[in-house]
Design a protein around this motif. Structure first.
Motif, PDB file in Angstrom:
ATOM      1  N   SER A 267      -7.477 163.116  37.811  1.00 13.10           N
ATOM      2  CA  SER A 267      -8.169 161.752  37.556  1.00 13.10           C
ATOM      3  C   SER A 267      -7.987 161.453  36.139  1.00 13.10           C
TER       4      SER A 267
ATOM      5  N   SER B 162     -14.555 174.539  43.413  1.00  4.33           N
ATOM      6  CA  SER B 162     -14.348 172.837  43.512  1.00  4.33           C
ATOM      7  C   SER B 162     -12.779 172.338  43.897  1.00  4.33           C
TER       8      SER B 162
ATOM      9  N   GLN C 142     -12.376 164.429  45.248  1.00  4.82           N
ATOM     10  CA  GLN C 142     -12.678 164.901  44.117  1.00  4.82           C
ATOM     11  C   GLN C 142     -12.284 163.936  43.036  1.00  4.82           C
TER      12      GLN C 142
ATOM     13  N   GLN D 109     -14.877 161.129  42.056  1.00  2.92           N
ATOM     14  CA  GLN D 109     -15.961 161.685  41.350  1.00  2.92           C
ATOM     15  C   GLN D 109     -15.726 161.930  40.165  1.00  2.92           C
TER      16      GLN D 109
ATOM     17  N   LEU E 109     -15.810 159.084  37.999  1.00  2.00           N
ATOM     18  CA  LEU E 109     -17.183 158.192  37.620  1.00  2.00           C
ATOM     19  C   LEU E 109     -17.722 158.912  36.514  1.00  2.00           C
ATOM     20  N   ARG E 110     -17.645 160.253  36.619  1.00  2.00           N
ATOM     21  CA  ARG E 110     -18.275 160.976  35.549  1.00  2.00           C
ATOM     22  C   ARG E 110     -17.605 160.858  34.309  1.00  2.00           C
TER      23      ARG E 110
END
Length: 145
Positions: A2, A113, A121, A124, A127-128
């Motif tokens: 990400s 994870s 994955q 998410q 966004l975090r």
């Protein structure tokens, strides 16, 4: 993997001052609840932040270690939150006029994870990390006023 970027209204030096103060990480890292210790050599390669993640009373004590560092420009961390897993987190700073573009690249590298499919994955993590960079901007910009 990400990738998330955000401009911060401060020089790279001001942003780096916050990143180089390990005691400030719980102010901006989503999920970091408290600091238990910071190695005296932080942010040198091999140094660690000793932190807790989660929500009381279900806290997990773990560490984040510096794998690579280019002072004032880039840091690569191995962030651990066992038993959930671990990730490589790269934070880079790019000057942009009177601002700095901060980019976070995060990739889960181990633990349960890592079994989560990437199409689930990565959004998410993104966004975090949007929120993490938003908080980092509050800390940096608040200190430069």
């Amino acid at each position: 993997m990400s990738t998330t970027s955000r401009p911060i209204a401060a020089s790279p030096e001001r942003v780096w001052e916050v990143l180089a103060d390990g005691w400030l990480y719980p102010l901006f890292v989503v999920g970091a609840t408290r600091m238990r210790g910071v190695d005296d050599t932080w942010p040198a390669v091999g140094s660690r932040l000793h932190h807790s993640v989660g929500v009381w009373p279900a806290l997990i004590d773990d560490t984040t270690e510096v794998l690579e560092v280019e002072e004032g420009r880039r840091i690569l961390l191995l962030a651990r939150a066992w038993p959930a897993g671990q990730a490589h987190v790269e934070i880079s700073l790019e000057p942009d006029g009177k601002s700095t573009v901060v980019t976070m690249v995060e990739q889960v590298t181990g633990g349960p994870s890592a079994l989560i499919p990437k199409p689930i994955q990565d959004p998410q993590l993104h966004l975090r990390n949007i929120e993490t960079l938003r908080r980092l901007a509050f800390v940096v910009e608040g200190r430069t006023r």
